[in-house]
Design an enzyme around this catalytic site. Structure first.
Site, PDB file in Angstrom:
ATOM      1  N   LYS A 123       0.825  -1.219   0.000  1.00  0.00           N
ATOM      2  CA  LYS A 123       0.000   0.000   0.000  1.00  0.00           C
ATOM      3  C   LYS A 123       0.856   1.264   0.000  1.00  0.00           C
ATOM      4  O   LYS A 123       1.689   1.417  -0.876  1.00  0.00           O
ATOM      5  CB  LYS A 123      -0.994  -0.070   1.166  1.00  0.00           C
ATOM      6  CG  LYS A 123      -1.953  -1.243   1.007  1.00  0.00           C
ATOM      7  CD  LYS A 123      -2.892  -1.436   2.162  1.00  0.00           C
ATOM      8  CE  LYS A 123      -2.203  -2.108   3.319  1.00  0.00           C
ATOM      9  NZ  LYS A 123      -3.137  -2.695   4.298  1.00  0.00           N
ATOM     10  N   ASP A 148      -5.711  -7.084   9.348  1.00  0.00           N
ATOM     11  CA  ASP A 148      -7.085  -6.580   9.322  1.00  0.00           C
ATOM     12  C   ASP A 148      -8.122  -7.605   8.857  1.00  0.00           C
ATOM     13  O   ASP A 148      -9.284  -7.567   9.306  1.00  0.00           O
ATOM     14  CB  ASP A 148      -7.186  -5.281   8.497  1.00  0.00           C
ATOM     15  CG  ASP A 148      -6.506  -5.386   7.143  1.00  0.00           C
ATOM     16  OD1 ASP A 148      -5.976  -6.463   6.816  1.00  0.00           O
ATOM     17  OD2 ASP A 148      -6.491  -4.381   6.411  1.00  0.00           O
TER      18      ASP A 148
HETATM   19  C1  BGC Z   1      -1.713  -6.433   3.086  1.00  0.00           C
HETATM   20  C2  BGC Z   1      -2.577  -7.352   3.889  1.00  0.00           C
HETATM   21  C3  BGC Z   1      -3.838  -6.620   4.276  1.00  0.00           C
HETATM   22  C4  BGC Z   1      -4.516  -6.060   3.038  1.00  0.00           C
HETATM   23  C5  BGC Z   1      -5.756  -5.265   3.358  1.00  0.00           C
HETATM   24  C6  BGC Z   1      -2.477  -5.878   1.896  1.00  0.00           C
HETATM   25  O1  BGC Z   1      -1.718  -4.954   1.172  1.00  0.00           O
HETATM   26  O2  BGC Z   1      -0.592  -7.141   2.622  1.00  0.00           O
HETATM   27  O3  BGC Z   1      -1.892  -7.815   5.036  1.00  0.00           O
HETATM   28  O4  BGC Z   1      -4.687  -7.501   4.932  1.00  0.00           O
HETATM   29  O5  BGC Z   1      -3.632  -5.199   2.360  1.00  0.00           O
HETATM   30  O6  BGC Z   1      -5.476  -4.136   4.105  1.00  0.00           O
END
Ligand code: BGC
Length: 467
Positions: A175, A211
């Protein structure tokens, strides 16, 4: 009526009333987004194969699904009582939450949001954990909780290798985060070291989760049938209850445990190339422009951080093909298209209103036809996104073999997109026809879920909660 799954279920949303010549080009450019049944079945088969590989000790080849054991063996009993602290880190807002649990009353929460500045999200790791510890201190100070011993659940929404319920080693950032010197480190220890600098803070980090798992726990608070947690927001991921005998790689003691929550980390599905067969030129462009290139293949096909950019890349192609007239003076850097634009476009039945918002972006010469094309592109991209998630969810339902499963969902894309839920219900029903399921919104699942996990953990035998 078409035999193909997509057309049979959502075909009526794909009608175009623009001139035929242009419609032909739009249909051609967006064609690959409407997955054929053969592609759908291949994705499903690949997903199931990757899941099995991800649970093995020594797989024949590396799976792109981490299938991380969370060591959470059960739901809430409903009898949990007390005060728990929860942290939620994953998006641009960091949240600190105080959860008061009492079986005789509703869930009571106090939540505070802290914006994580860009220099912290991209800076030294130590600085990030100092930032988190400072926020916790100020929260405890504000609510007169300094010096009180509180169990804490840490929702850290990034891929981790968990060696225990309260230990997680960061595999990679995703992200909007890319801090230095955290990948490969145990994050609970980093948090504890930062907290140790605040003398009056007496919290005990008892669990680290992500999450999707938090959402499932929140779901189980709302509906006992919850067995899948799904995040459909900036990123995308899911957790589910897996039978312990199938988790070959769990070598530690787990006597008396039948099922445990597995965090699939399906955002990275396809990072080993297994989804290359269905990627379009637009997906490649989105990947090239992203913060972490060549990773998180599945998530980049549709999640909130990317869906708008995907639409933009298709629109740029249609501008190049002179199907969209827009305003030639705008360069591709002069405008953005976000997940909110996708949701707003699809939420608006009146093409003139869509046109107005296009004009307000600077496309002064856009026409109603252009507005219809933008609507169509948003539809097509959303159909593929919801279908991809549904393919994986349907596979899970088939694998779990439970009579009735509630899928607890959280995330901005699910909450704000006007069509995702409806499309997912249609597609899952089609792909897992004999399975009873329902999608429920488990709002703030990530944060509150971490507090709920802290409550569950304090009642468990810790010796079985490790690798
Ligand atoms: C992360 C996950 C997370 C998901 C939703 C992904 O980029 O790697 O761990 O659950 O985003 O937030």
């Amino acid at each position: 009526m078409s035999k193909e799954i997509v057309y049979r279920n959502v075909g009526e949303d794909l009608c175009l009333s623009i001139p035929k010549e242009n419609a032909k080009i739009v249909t051609f450019v967006t064609g690959e987004f409407l997955l054929t049944d053969a592609v759908i079945h291949r994705i499903s088969a690949v997903f199931e194969e990757e899941m099995v590989l991800g649970l093995k000790i020594q797989p024949e080849r590396q799976s792109s699904l981490q299938m991380a054991n969370t060591f959470i063996p059960k739901h809430l009993s409903g009898n949990e009582k007390g005060q728990y602290l929860a942290l939620d880190l994953g998006g641009t807002n960091f949240r600190v939450i105080l959860l008061k649990l009492d079986p005789s009353s509703d869930l009571d929460c106090v939540v505070k949001y802290y914006i994580v500045p860009e220099e912290v999200r991209l800076g030294e790791g130590e600085l990030l954990f100092k930032f988190l510890a400072d926020c916790i201190f100020s929260f405890l100070d504000e609510f007169n909780l300094l010096g009180q011993n509180l169990p804490l659940g840490f929702c850290f929404s990034f891929p981790m290798i968990q060696t225990g319920i309260d230990e997680g080693i960061l595999v990679t950032w995703t992200k909007t985060f890319k801090c230095k010197n955290v990948v490969g480190h145990e994050v609970v220890q980093m948090l504890k070291s930062a907290l140790a600098k605040h003398k009056d803070v007496d919290v005990e980090v008892v669990a680290v989760i992500n999450d999707a798992t938090g959402t499932m726990m929140m779901g189980s608070y709302l509906d006992k049938r919850s067995a899948i947690g799904l995040i459909l927001g900036t990123g995308c991921n899911a957790s589910y209850f897996e039978r312990v005998e199938r988790i070959e790689k769990w070598k530690g003691k787990h006597t008396g445990i039948d099922e445990v929550v597995v965090d699939i980390e399906w955002g990275a599905f396809g990072d080993n190339g297994v989804l290359d067969f269905m990627k379009t030129e637009f997906d490649e462009l989105v990947d090239h422009g992203s913060l972490l290139v060549k990773s998180f293949t599945f998530e980049k096909l549709f999640a909130g951080k990317y869906i708008g950019e995907l639409v933009k890349q298709i629109l740029l192609k249609l501008i190049e093909r002179k199907v969209l007239v827009f305003n030639s003076k705008l360069t591709s850097n002069d405008w953005t298209f976000t997940a909110a634009d996708v949701s707003n476009t699809l939420d608006e039945p009146d093409l003139h209103k869509i046109l107005e918002s296009l004009r307000s972006k600077g496309f002064v010469s856009a026409s109603v036809h252009d507005a219809e094309i933008v609507h169509h592109v948003c539809t097509v991209v959303s159909i593929r996104g919801s279908l991809l998630v549904s393919i994986c969810l349907a596979s899970l339902l088939r694998r779990m073999n439970k009579d009735d499963v509630t899928i607890a969902v959280d995330g901005s894309l699910f909450k704000l997109h006007p069509k995702y839920k409806k499309y997912m219900e249609l597609f899952i029903r089609e792909l897992a026809p004999n399975k009873k399921f329902q999608l429920i919104l488990a709002e703030d699942g990530s944060g509150k879920g971490a507090g709920l996990v802290a409550a569950v953990v304090t009642s468990l035998d810790k010796s079985v909660l490790h690798a």
